[in-house]
Motif scaffolding. Structure first.
Motif, PDB file in Angstrom:
ATOM      1  N   LYS A 163       0.556  -1.214   0.031  1.00 26.06           N
ATOM      2  CA  LYS A 163      -0.115  -0.035  -0.165  1.00 26.06           C
ATOM      3  C   LYS A 163       0.647   1.418   0.069  1.00 26.06           C
ATOM      4  O   LYS A 163       0.998   2.028  -0.573  1.00 26.06           O
ATOM      5  CB  LYS A 163      -1.048  -0.291   1.265  1.00 26.06           C
ATOM      6  CG  LYS A 163      -1.928  -1.165   1.618  1.00 26.06           C
ATOM      7  CD  LYS A 163      -3.089  -0.872   2.345  1.00 26.06           C
ATOM      8  CE  LYS A 163      -2.284  -0.910   3.750  1.00 26.06           C
ATOM      9  NZ  LYS A 163      -2.238  -3.146   4.210  1.00 26.06           N
ATOM     10  N   SER A 164       1.925   1.317   0.697  1.00 25.25           N
ATOM     11  CA  SER A 164       2.633   2.499   1.153  1.00 25.25           C
ATOM     12  C   SER A 164       3.405   2.986  -0.640  1.00 25.25           C
ATOM     13  O   SER A 164       3.536   3.395  -0.916  1.00 25.25           O
ATOM     14  CB  SER A 164       3.980   2.485   2.364  1.00 25.25           C
ATOM     15  OG  SER A 164       2.765   2.253   3.090  1.00 25.25           O
ATOM     16  N   THR A 165       3.948   1.144  -0.703  1.00 22.76           N
ATOM     17  CA  THR A 165       4.861   1.420  -1.567  1.00 22.76           C
ATOM     18  C   THR A 165       3.984   2.436  -3.154  1.00 22.76           C
ATOM     19  O   THR A 165       4.541   3.261  -4.037  1.00 22.76           O
ATOM     20  CB  THR A 165       5.502   0.133  -2.481  1.00 22.76           C
ATOM     21  OG1 THR A 165       5.693  -0.255  -0.912  1.00 22.76           O
ATOM     22  CG2 THR A 165       6.730   0.177  -3.543  1.00 22.76           C
ATOM     23  N   MET A 186      -1.672   8.130   6.745  1.00 22.16           N
ATOM     24  CA  MET A 186      -1.948   8.132   7.870  1.00 22.16           C
ATOM     25  C   MET A 186      -2.578   6.448   8.353  1.00 22.16           C
ATOM     26  O   MET A 186      -3.257   5.488   9.585  1.00 22.16           O
ATOM     27  CB  MET A 186      -3.867   8.085   7.047  1.00 22.16           C
ATOM     28  CG  MET A 186      -4.420   8.428   8.209  1.00 22.16           C
ATOM     29  SD  MET A 186      -6.732   8.525   7.838  1.00 22.16           S
ATOM     30  CE  MET A 186      -7.639   8.693   9.162  1.00 22.16           C
ATOM     31  N   ASP A 187      -1.117   5.500   8.335  1.00 24.26           N
ATOM     32  CA  ASP A 187      -0.496   4.914   9.154  1.00 24.26           C
ATOM     33  C   ASP A 187      -0.334   4.580  10.541  1.00 24.26           C
ATOM     34  O   ASP A 187       1.139   5.204  10.692  1.00 24.26           O
ATOM     35  CB  ASP A 187       0.319   4.418   8.480  1.00 24.26           C
ATOM     36  CG  ASP A 187       0.485   2.694   8.957  1.00 24.26           C
ATOM     37  OD1 ASP A 187       0.044   2.852  10.094  1.00 24.26           O
ATOM     38  OD2 ASP A 187       1.471   2.141   8.777  1.00 24.26           O
ATOM     39  N   LEU A 188      -1.279   5.712  11.551  1.00 28.14           N
ATOM     40  CA  LEU A 188      -0.932   5.797  12.781  1.00 28.14           C
ATOM     41  C   LEU A 188       0.153   4.890  13.332  1.00 28.14           C
ATOM     42  O   LEU A 188       0.144   4.851  15.045  1.00 28.14           O
ATOM     43  CB  LEU A 188      -2.058   6.706  13.348  1.00 28.14           C
ATOM     44  CG  LEU A 188      -2.728   7.788  12.451  1.00 28.14           C
ATOM     45  CD1 LEU A 188      -3.847   8.018  13.397  1.00 28.14           C
ATOM     46  CD2 LEU A 188      -2.101   9.067  12.431  1.00 28.14           C
ATOM     47  N   GLY A 191       3.607   4.462  10.677  1.00 25.29           N
ATOM     48  CA  GLY A 191       3.657   5.550   9.942  1.00 25.29           C
ATOM     49  C   GLY A 191       5.391   5.259   8.960  1.00 25.29           C
ATOM     50  O   GLY A 191       6.055   5.961   8.871  1.00 25.29           O
ATOM     51  N   ASP A 192       4.907   4.468   7.553  1.00 25.82           N
ATOM     52  CA  ASP A 192       6.400   4.732   7.147  1.00 25.82           C
ATOM     53  C   ASP A 192       6.748   5.626   5.800  1.00 25.82           C
ATOM     54  O   ASP A 192       8.044   5.034   5.143  1.00 25.82           O
ATOM     55  CB  ASP A 192       6.032   3.534   6.264  1.00 25.82           C
ATOM     56  CG  ASP A 192       5.739   1.661   7.465  1.00 25.82           C
ATOM     57  OD1 ASP A 192       6.214   2.049   8.146  1.00 25.82           O
ATOM     58  OD2 ASP A 192       5.511   1.134   6.795  1.00 25.82           O
ATOM     59  N   VAL A 193       6.068   5.737   5.608  1.00 28.82           N
ATOM     60  CA  VAL A 193       6.264   7.036   4.557  1.00 28.82           C
ATOM     61  C   VAL A 193       7.245   8.363   4.353  1.00 28.82           C
ATOM     62  O   VAL A 193       8.372   7.533   3.496  1.00 28.82           O
ATOM     63  CB  VAL A 193       4.364   7.893   4.215  1.00 28.82           C
ATOM     64  CG1 VAL A 193       5.446   8.771   3.147  1.00 28.82           C
ATOM     65  CG2 VAL A 193       3.776   7.474   3.912  1.00 28.82           C
ATOM     66  N   ILE A 265      -4.122   8.688   0.122  1.00 28.60           N
ATOM     67  CA  ILE A 265      -4.099   8.857   1.270  1.00 28.60           C
ATOM     68  C   ILE A 265      -3.278   7.539   1.596  1.00 28.60           C
ATOM     69  O   ILE A 265      -4.456   6.069   0.925  1.00 28.60           O
ATOM     70  CB  ILE A 265      -5.378   8.564   1.774  1.00 28.60           C
ATOM     71  CG1 ILE A 265      -5.796  10.136   1.757  1.00 28.60           C
ATOM     72  CG2 ILE A 265      -5.274   8.228   3.986  1.00 28.60           C
ATOM     73  CD1 ILE A 265      -6.967  10.401   2.378  1.00 28.60           C
ATOM     74  N   ASP A 266      -2.263   7.190   2.338  1.00 29.81           N
ATOM     75  CA  ASP A 266      -1.895   6.005   2.706  1.00 29.81           C
ATOM     76  C   ASP A 266      -2.001   5.254   4.404  1.00 29.81           C
ATOM     77  O   ASP A 266      -2.143   5.978   5.262  1.00 29.81           O
ATOM     78  CB  ASP A 266      -0.436   5.652   2.433  1.00 29.81           C
ATOM     79  CG  ASP A 266      -0.188   4.224   3.067  1.00 29.81           C
ATOM     80  OD1 ASP A 266      -0.184   3.156   2.960  1.00 29.81           O
ATOM     81  OD2 ASP A 266       1.734   4.710   3.679  1.00 29.81           O
ATOM     82  N   LEU A 267      -3.451   4.415   3.894  1.00 30.71           N
ATOM     83  CA  LEU A 267      -3.404   3.666   5.074  1.00 30.71           C
ATOM     84  C   LEU A 267      -3.218   2.508   5.864  1.00 30.71           C
ATOM     85  O   LEU A 267      -2.433   1.225   5.246  1.00 30.71           O
ATOM     86  CB  LEU A 267      -5.129   3.582   4.651  1.00 30.71           C
ATOM     87  CG  LEU A 267      -6.077   4.463   4.672  1.00 30.71           C
ATOM     88  CD1 LEU A 267      -7.549   3.779   4.655  1.00 30.71           C
ATOM     89  CD2 LEU A 267      -6.151   5.188   5.530  1.00 30.71           C
TER      90      LEU A 267
END
Ligand SMILES: Nc1ncnc2c1ncn2[C@@H]1O[C@H](COP(=O)(O)OP(=O)(O)OP(=O)(O)O)[C@@H](O)[C@H]1O
Ligand SMILES: [Mg+2]
Length: 397
Positions: A163-165, A186-188, A191-193, A265-267
């Motif tokens: 997802k993040s990639t 939004m990966d609380l 948060g890998d972004v 939005i990255d979840l």
């Protein structure tokens, strides 16, 4: 309440035909007709239609110029361009002028009414932003350009599926195509972004929750800009805390839609209550999963979940790393009951190298299998797919 449409075309029988098609729809009414660009502007001012159906080749003032004026002056009206030109350059110019949809003749009646509804839906959602902008103006503040941002969400209940990639690389690709893009992590839970962009961790979404007021100026202080042009809102320093106040995400998206064309939005793999606001405002929910049997099954379950919730967003399944190269797209689409947004090939070496250098794959290895597959998808996303059919049969052009 009906969608009020103004039809602009210099050929009378085309106007008649468009009118006939729209009148078949219960939720639409034609409030006026114009035969040139100047008249289109005059009637938009007088009638305040929700949607203008705009031909491009018009006498006196062409459709693109009229669109530009309408979109700049009448923010409650959306424009659907109707054109005989399907080239990217025309589409790009129309979108830059502010059009919400671009239909190439010939198109089907269904494509027409869907485009009208989509543009209407978006302008409706923008109303809250506009009201706020008016308030700011009344208070002496500067009004920002309204950009009709599209919200794309990357979801999927399995962890580590890409997802993040995908969100990070798609954001870069869009920025390279001169789009104004904001990527929200939004990966609380972690948060890998920042890893994907070689950024430090820093204040972001989870810290915004503590701000007394959320407005464009406050938000600006939280955005970081990557060299590609992507604006990034990190998950923040309070990661691990999953509470976001009700209404916060809605407000955030309103502000972002006002200044960006695309909000990605990255979840994480799990859902928290605040995401309800994300899903209900998303234009597209991209459901990411692997192409092996358990992965496909999970995509199906996720799609069913979103379907049951009744969100208005497009649901787009995306397969990252198919089980084997020979994945039968047709069979998978039939099983999922939807068209696949994309199938991205396994490319472990490229993905790993890019990630370890903190450089998006798109910049590190532009010609890689992964990059090329993603580029194909972004072309379809940005260029707005153009189909033929109805008008060719009707008018032979
Ligand atoms: N097409 C691909 N080919 C090879 N490796 C990939 C591919 N896509 C992603 N990866 C790798 O898979 C790993 C997980 O990717 P990513 O972090 O994007 O997944 P995620 O779905 O965001 O995970 P999480 O659920 O933890 O947020 C990363 O190491 C990434 O480089
Ligand atoms: Mg992730």
């Amino acid at each position: 309440m009906k969608i009020r449409v103004l039809i602009v075309d210099d050929i009378q029988h085309v106007r008649e035909e468009l009118k006939r098609l729209l009148l078949l729809e219960d939720d639409m009414e034609v409030v006026g007709e114009a035969a040139d660009g100047e008249e289109a502007i005059r009637l938009t001012e007088k009638l305040a239609p929700d949607v203008v159906l705009m031909d491009v080749g018009l006498p006196r003032m062409d459709g693109l110029e009229a669109t530009e004026t309408i979109c700049a002056r009448f923010l409650k009206t959306g424009v659907v361009i109707i054109s005989i030109h399907g080239e990217q350059e025309y589409i790009r110019r129309a979108m830059a002028a502010g059009a919400g949809e671009y239909l190439v003749k010939p198109f089907t009646a269904e494509e027409l009414v869907e485009a009208v509804r989509r543009v209407w839906d978006r302008t409706q959602r923008l109303q809250t932003v506009l009201v706020h902008a008016e308030e700011e103006k009344a208070a002496g503040g500067e009004r920002r350009e309204v950009a009709e941002g599209k919200v794309l969400v990357f979801a999927g209940s399995k962890g580590g599926v890409g997802k993040s990639t995908i969100a990070c690389n798609l954001a870069v690709l869009m920025a390279l195509r001169s789009k104004k893009v904001c990527l929200v992590d939004m990966d609380l839970s972690g948060g890998d972004v920042p890893f994907f962009f070689n950024l430090e961790r820093g204040p972001g979404l989870s810290d915004l929750a503590y701000e007394e007021e959320l407005n464009a100026e406050v938000l600006e202080g939280y955005l970081v800009r990557h060299a590609s042009g992507v604006a990034i809102l990190r998950a923040g320093e309070s990661v691990g805390e999953f509470y976001l106040p009700p209404g916060m995400i809605k407000r955030l998206l309103e502000i972002l839609c006002n200044s960006f064309q695309y909000i990605l939005i990255d979840l994480p793999a799990f859902i928290i209550p605040a995401m309800e606001e994300v899903f209900s405002l998303a234009d597209k929910i991209v459901v990411v999963g692997r192409g092996d049997p358990p992965g496909l099954r999970r995509i199906k379950l996720d799609l069913d979940f979103f379907q049951r919730q009744g969100y208005q967003s497009d649901l787009l399944p995306l397969i990252n790393q198919p089980y084997e190269d020979g994945l039968d797209r047709g069979v998978v689409e039939k099983a999922l009951g939807r068209k696949l947004a994309a199938v991205l090939p396994p490319d472990p070496r490229t993905c790993h190298t890019a990630l370890s250098r903190g450089k998006p794959v798109i910049l590190e290895a532009r010609g890689s299998r992964f990059s090329r597959a993603l580029e194909d998808w972004v072309n379809a996303l940005i260029g707005e797919e153009v189909k033929k059919g109805f008008w060719a049969r009707l008018f032979g052009r």
